[in-house]
Design a protein around this motif. Structure first.
Motif, PDB file in Angstrom:
ATOM      1  N   LYS A  47     -25.020  23.012 -10.143  1.00 20.46           N
ATOM      2  CA  LYS A  47     -24.379  22.286 -11.229  1.00 20.46           C
ATOM      3  C   LYS A  47     -25.424  21.463 -11.967  1.00 20.46           C
ATOM      4  O   LYS A  47     -26.134  20.664 -11.367  1.00 20.46           O
ATOM      5  CB  LYS A  47     -23.279  21.362 -10.694  1.00 20.46           C
ATOM      6  N   ASN A  48     -25.493  21.670 -13.273  1.00 20.64           N
ATOM      7  CA  ASN A  48     -26.381  20.886 -14.139  1.00 20.64           C
ATOM      8  C   ASN A  48     -27.806  20.789 -13.597  1.00 20.64           C
ATOM      9  O   ASN A  48     -28.434  19.740 -13.614  1.00 20.64           O
ATOM     10  CB  ASN A  48     -25.817  19.478 -14.341  1.00 20.64           C
ATOM     11  N   GLY A  49     -28.316  21.908 -13.109  1.00 21.41           N
ATOM     12  CA  GLY A  49     -29.697  21.939 -12.628  1.00 21.41           C
ATOM     13  C   GLY A  49     -29.881  21.512 -11.199  1.00 21.41           C
ATOM     14  O   GLY A  49     -30.972  21.666 -10.637  1.00 21.41           O
ATOM     15  N   ASP A  50     -28.837  20.942 -10.563  1.00 21.70           N
ATOM     16  CA  ASP A  50     -28.897  20.580  -9.152  1.00 21.70           C
ATOM     17  C   ASP A  50     -28.362  21.728  -8.303  1.00 21.70           C
ATOM     18  O   ASP A  50     -27.443  22.441  -8.717  1.00 21.70           O
ATOM     19  CB  ASP A  50     -28.060  19.334  -8.869  1.00 21.70           C
ATOM     20  N   SER A  51     -28.930  21.867  -7.112  1.00 26.47           N
ATOM     21  CA  SER A  51     -28.472  22.903  -6.194  1.00 26.47           C
ATOM     22  C   SER A  51     -28.302  22.328  -4.792  1.00 26.47           C
ATOM     23  O   SER A  51     -29.107  21.508  -4.339  1.00 26.47           O
ATOM     24  CB  SER A  51     -29.471  24.073  -6.128  1.00 26.47           C
ATOM     25  N   VAL A  52     -27.243  22.746  -4.141  1.00 28.63           N
ATOM     26  CA  VAL A  52     -27.060  22.481  -2.716  1.00 28.63           C
ATOM     27  C   VAL A  52     -26.954  23.827  -2.030  1.00 28.63           C
ATOM     28  O   VAL A  52     -26.127  24.656  -2.405  1.00 28.63           O
ATOM     29  CB  VAL A  52     -25.788  21.652  -2.441  1.00 28.63           C
ATOM     30  N   ILE A  53     -27.821  24.065  -1.048  1.00 37.69           N
ATOM     31  CA  ILE A  53     -27.765  25.323  -0.312  1.00 37.69           C
ATOM     32  C   ILE A  53     -27.408  25.024   1.141  1.00 37.69           C
ATOM     33  O   ILE A  53     -27.756  23.968   1.679  1.00 37.69           O
ATOM     34  CB  ILE A  53     -29.074  26.131  -0.412  1.00 37.69           C
ATOM     35  N   PHE A  54     -26.687  25.952   1.757  1.00 38.39           N
ATOM     36  CA  PHE A  54     -26.113  25.725   3.073  1.00 38.39           C
ATOM     37  C   PHE A  54     -26.698  26.692   4.086  1.00 38.39           C
ATOM     38  O   PHE A  54     -26.776  27.895   3.844  1.00 38.39           O
ATOM     39  CB  PHE A  54     -24.592  25.900   3.016  1.00 38.39           C
ATOM     40  N   ALA A  55     -27.107  26.146   5.222  1.00 35.16           N
ATOM     41  CA  ALA A  55     -27.678  26.968   6.280  1.00 35.16           C
ATOM     42  C   ALA A  55     -26.612  27.844   6.917  1.00 35.16           C
ATOM     43  O   ALA A  55     -25.445  27.461   7.031  1.00 35.16           O
ATOM     44  CB  ALA A  55     -28.322  26.085   7.345  1.00 35.16           C
ATOM     45  N   ASP A  56     -27.021  29.034   7.329  1.00 33.61           N
ATOM     46  CA  ASP A  56     -26.137  29.946   8.030  1.00 33.61           C
ATOM     47  C   ASP A  56     -25.869  29.412   9.437  1.00 33.61           C
ATOM     48  O   ASP A  56     -26.641  28.608   9.975  1.00 33.61           O
ATOM     49  CB  ASP A  56     -26.790  31.324   8.098  1.00 33.61           C
ATOM     50  N   HIS A  57     -24.751  29.826  10.025  1.00 35.41           N
ATOM     51  CA  HIS A  57     -24.390  29.475  11.391  1.00 35.41           C
ATOM     52  C   HIS A  57     -24.072  30.753  12.160  1.00 35.41           C
ATOM     53  O   HIS A  57     -23.842  31.806  11.570  1.00 35.41           O
ATOM     54  CB  HIS A  57     -23.146  28.576  11.425  1.00 35.41           C
ATOM     55  N   ASP A  58     -24.056  30.647  13.482  1.00 38.62           N
ATOM     56  CA  ASP A  58     -23.495  31.730  14.282  1.00 38.62           C
ATOM     57  C   ASP A  58     -22.631  31.125  15.374  1.00 38.62           C
ATOM     58  O   ASP A  58     -22.416  29.910  15.413  1.00 38.62           O
ATOM     59  CB  ASP A  58     -24.572  32.677  14.825  1.00 38.62           C
ATOM     60  N   ASP A  59     -22.121  31.956  16.277  1.00 39.80           N
ATOM     61  CA  ASP A  59     -21.142  31.472  17.250  1.00 39.80           C
ATOM     62  C   ASP A  59     -21.763  30.980  18.546  1.00 39.80           C
ATOM     63  O   ASP A  59     -21.074  30.809  19.550  1.00 39.80           O
ATOM     64  CB  ASP A  59     -20.099  32.554  17.549  1.00 39.80           C
ATOM     65  N   SER A  60     -23.054  30.683  18.531  1.00 40.52           N
ATOM     66  CA  SER A  60     -23.737  30.197  19.719  1.00 40.52           C
ATOM     67  C   SER A  60     -23.673  28.673  19.789  1.00 40.52           C
ATOM     68  O   SER A  60     -23.888  27.976  18.795  1.00 40.52           O
ATOM     69  CB  SER A  60     -25.205  30.639  19.703  1.00 40.52           C
ATOM     70  N   GLN A  61     -23.380  28.140  20.976  1.00 40.30           N
ATOM     71  CA  GLN A  61     -23.426  26.700  21.168  1.00 40.30           C
ATOM     72  C   GLN A  61     -24.856  26.190  21.305  1.00 40.30           C
ATOM     73  O   GLN A  61     -25.121  25.009  21.058  1.00 40.30           O
ATOM     74  CB  GLN A  61     -22.626  26.310  22.415  1.00 40.30           C
TER      75      GLN A  61
END
Length: 377
Positions: A47-61
């Motif tokens: 949005k408006n030149g800003d970015s938020v990226i999210f790390a992937d997850h898996d089902d491991s504790q």
């Protein structure tokens, strides 16, 4: 967001926020890292030149990238608690671009690895830990504890025209920031604790620190929890015979005189599951959300009628798998109609609600319904 059930004042806000949060959070994660850049990132919002990226997850504790909370009253989660997403991998609206790092026809699947989630009271210590992938080893991180972080504040940051930056999501809210360095396994070297938190909703967000890319925030993980006002004590039999009803008595420890509404929910352990599926073409009308193959639009989540809420619950778990009772104002003893429930192991959830606050107490215990003619074990 403040609709109530009848005159009893049951606040549905947290119920709807829970559903919305599950959709938002699970839509950003996947056990499949094959399509992610370097196997680390699954989604982004711009949005408006800003970015938020999210790390992937898996089902491991051990290295799945999840925040684990301990220290409060552990409430059993549905088993399984899973999410499946199919549909578009990019949505653009009013200058906001949301991307999921997958092929257009690919289906993302995920099962949450923890079986419980804690609720806290003011005197309890909140303890959090993080176990991430080794790819984040020795990385400096910022850990934010944000009071009142919920779907509405995130929505404001995304769609409010006055909010020019995604970073403004933390403006005007109460938060604390802790700096840490992950160990050689990508984990926190020791758990982080928070003491004497006031009642309310809280969010924890972990981001990479010292990133060289301007206007980019990299979120490693996030979770939420609730600090309720009072300890709820529940008295009920731990074994009843098939055909009998269940009497439940509740009390809020150290609660002042007020208007409280109590509810009790009994559910067969085998039916206690939440398999959420979302399919979307990027539009509201083209988005379908179901839980246990039941369309959420048929459940009456925004209903203002107690009977409609009970019917929606019954539809979700299936006939003969559980029962629910919501009392009148300050009615602390309820009788759950259990004559049509089959023998087996059950979970009893109890809660207390206060107008203007929502959930102020929660409890859970296990019980067994024995076949008629058998002796309790």
């Amino acid at each position: 967001m403040n609709k109530k059930i009848g005159i009893n004042g049951i606040d549905l806000r947290k119920c709807k926020l829970t559903v919305a949060a599950l959709i938002c959070i699970f839509a950003l994660i996947s056990v499949s890292a094959a399509v992610c850049e370097k196997g680390l990132w699954i989604a982004s919002i711009e949005k408006n030149g800003d970015s938020v990226i999210f790390a992937d997850h898996d089902d491991s504790q051990d290295n799945g990238g999840w925040i684990q909370l301990t220290g409060g009253k552990e409430i059993q989660l549905p088993q399984p608690l899973s999410f499946t997403y199919s549909g578009t991998n990019c949505v653009e609206k009013e200058g906001i671009v949301f991307k999921i790092n997958k092929d257009k026809d690919e289906e993302l699947k995920y099962t949450y690895p923890y079986s419980t989630h804690p609720f806290y009271t003011e005197k309890q210590t909140v303890k959090m830990d993080y176990n991430g992938p080794v790819a984040f080893k020795k990385q400096a991180v910022n850990i934010y504890l944000v009071k009142g972080l919920d779907v509405s504040s995130m929505e404001k940051a995304l769609v409010d025209a006055k909010c020019k930056s995604l970073n403004e999501i933390l403006k005007g809210v109460d938060y604390t920031k802790t700096c840490a360095t992950l160990d050689k396994c990508g984990d926190l070297s020791k758990p982080l604790t928070f003491n004497s938190l006031e009642p309310g909703s809280y969010g924890i967000v972990i981001t990479l620190a010292g990133d060289k890319e301007e206007n980019v925030t990299k979120v490693l993980s996030a979770t939420c929890f609730e600090v309720v006002d009072y300890e709820l004590k529940t008295t009920a039999a731990n074994n009843i015979k098939e055909g009998d009803n269940l009497d439940v008595q509740m009390s809020l420890k150290n609660a002042p005189a007020g208007e409280f509404t109590y509810g009790a929910l009994l559910i067969n352990e085998e039916a206690y599951k939440a398999e959420m599926k979302v399919d979307s073409n990027g539009t509201i009308d083209g988005t379908n959300v179901s839980v246990n193959d039941v369309d959420l639009r048929t459940l009456g989540i925004s209903s203002v009628n107690k009977s409609e809420l009970a019917n929606g619950f019954q539809t979700l778990i299936g006939e003969g798998n559980g029962t629910i009772s919501i009392g009148e104002k300050n009615q602390t003893t309820l009788s759950l109609t259990a004559f049509d429930l089959t023998p087996g192991n059950y979970l009893l959830f109890t809660g207390a609600y206060e107008p203007g606050k929502g959930l102020v107490g929660i409890d859970q215990q296990k019980l067994k319904i024995s076949a008629d003619g058998t002796s309790p074990v």
